[in-house]
Design an enzyme around this catalytic site. Structure first.
Site, mmCIF file in Angstrom:
data_model
loop_
_atom_site.group_PDB
_atom_site.id
_atom_site.type_symbol
_atom_site.label_atom_id
_atom_site.label_comp_id
_atom_site.label_asym_id
_atom_site.label_seq_id
_atom_site.Cartn_x
_atom_site.Cartn_y
_atom_site.Cartn_z
ATOM 1 N N HIS A 1 2.017 -6.357 1.180
ATOM 2 C CA HIS A 1 1.338 -5.663 2.284
ATOM 3 C C HIS A 1 -0.002 -6.311 2.570
ATOM 4 O O HIS A 1 -0.670 -6.819 1.669
ATOM 5 C CB HIS A 1 1.154 -4.168 1.986
ATOM 6 C CG HIS A 1 0.483 -3.874 0.679
ATOM 7 N ND1 HIS A 1 1.144 -3.924 -0.526
ATOM 8 C CD2 HIS A 1 -0.796 -3.529 0.385
ATOM 9 C CE1 HIS A 1 0.308 -3.621 -1.499
ATOM 10 N NE2 HIS A 1 -0.884 -3.385 -0.980
ATOM 11 N N HIS B 1 -3.683 -5.294 4.064
ATOM 12 C CA HIS B 1 -4.599 -4.230 4.479
ATOM 13 C C HIS B 1 -5.336 -4.707 5.726
ATOM 14 O O HIS B 1 -5.903 -5.808 5.731
ATOM 15 C CB HIS B 1 -5.656 -3.954 3.400
ATOM 16 C CG HIS B 1 -5.113 -3.428 2.111
ATOM 17 N ND1 HIS B 1 -5.213 -2.100 1.746
ATOM 18 C CD2 HIS B 1 -4.481 -4.047 1.085
ATOM 19 C CE1 HIS B 1 -4.668 -1.938 0.543
ATOM 20 N NE2 HIS B 1 -4.225 -3.099 0.118
HETATM 21 P P1 5GP Z 1 -2.782 -2.298 -3.218
HETATM 22 O O1 5GP Z 1 -3.817 -1.879 -4.198
HETATM 23 O O2 5GP Z 1 -1.388 -2.366 -3.851
HETATM 24 O O3 5GP Z 1 -3.143 -3.522 -2.450
HETATM 25 O O4 5GP Z 1 -2.766 -1.163 -2.109
HETATM 26 C C1 5GP Z 1 -1.834 -0.124 -2.056
HETATM 27 C C2 5GP Z 1 -2.319 0.820 -0.979
HETATM 28 O O5 5GP Z 1 -1.255 1.709 -0.676
HETATM 29 C C3 5GP Z 1 -3.519 1.682 -1.385
HETATM 30 O O6 5GP Z 1 -4.594 1.469 -0.475
HETATM 31 C C4 5GP Z 1 -2.981 3.108 -1.325
HETATM 32 O O7 5GP Z 1 -3.928 4.024 -0.822
HETATM 33 C C5 5GP Z 1 -1.775 2.974 -0.410
HETATM 34 N N1 5GP Z 1 -0.718 3.923 -0.680
HETATM 35 C C6 5GP Z 1 -0.164 4.197 -1.890
HETATM 36 N N2 5GP Z 1 0.820 5.109 -1.764
HETATM 37 C C7 5GP Z 1 0.899 5.406 -0.441
HETATM 38 C C8 5GP Z 1 1.735 6.281 0.309
HETATM 39 O O8 5GP Z 1 2.616 6.981 -0.204
HETATM 40 N N3 5GP Z 1 1.512 6.340 1.656
HETATM 41 C C9 5GP Z 1 0.555 5.580 2.261
HETATM 42 N N4 5GP Z 1 0.441 5.710 3.586
HETATM 43 N N5 5GP Z 1 -0.246 4.734 1.577
HETATM 44 C C10 5GP Z 1 -0.078 4.647 0.245
#
Ligand code: 5GP
Ligand code: ZN
Length: 114
Positions: free
Chosen positions: A99, A101
């Site tokens: 993903h 951001h």
């Molecule tokens: P990472 O740290 O893996 O780059 O970011 C994962 C992101 O996914 C985090 O910013 C977290 O808030 C978001 N996230 C985790 N679970 C969910 C979910 O069930 N729904 C949504 N919309 N975002 C999520």
């Protein structure tokens, strides 16, 4: 598959979608770190950037194309924004489905990760 983002793609976990096409989905982050915080994901399950193959080049380009379109639609393209991809543990990756951001809507002064 036990992947939160695959479940969001299927629709078994709800999300606030802001963009969708055949290969890409974007939705609002559940814990926004900025006024605009959107996650842009491929519908194909790719765990991390390390798992991207040469054959995924078009798909990766589509993620960035979606980012450009969404930034425009959110009204932050000219003011500016930040795109972040966290990879594995030291990178702060929590969800192991690739993903990007998209963060904006305010001046991002630090190394804001998520
Ligand atoms: P990472 O740290 O893996 O780059 O970011 C994962 C992101 O996914 C985090 O910013 C977290 O808030 C978001 N996230 C985790 N679970 C969910 C979910 O069930 N729904 C949504 N919309 N975002 C999520
Ligand atoms: Zn997945």
């Amino acid at each position: 598959m036990d992947c939160i983002f695959c479940k969001i793609i299927e629709g078994s976990i709800p999300s606030t979608k802001v963009f969708e096409n055949e290969r890409v989905l974007a939705f609002k982050d559940i814990q926004p770190a900025a006024p605009v915080h959107i996650l842009i994901i491929p519908k194909k399950h790719i765990p991390t950037m390390n798992d991207v193959k040469d054959e995924d080049a078009d798909l990766i380009a589509e993620l960035f194309a979606a980012a450009r379109q969404i930034a425009k639609e959110q009204g932050i393209a000219d003011a500016g924004y930040r795109l972040i991809n966290n990879v594995n543990s030291d990178g702060g990756q929590v969800v192991y489905h690739l993903h990007i951001h998209l963060l904006g809507g305010q001046k991002l002064s630090t190394l804001l990760a998520n």
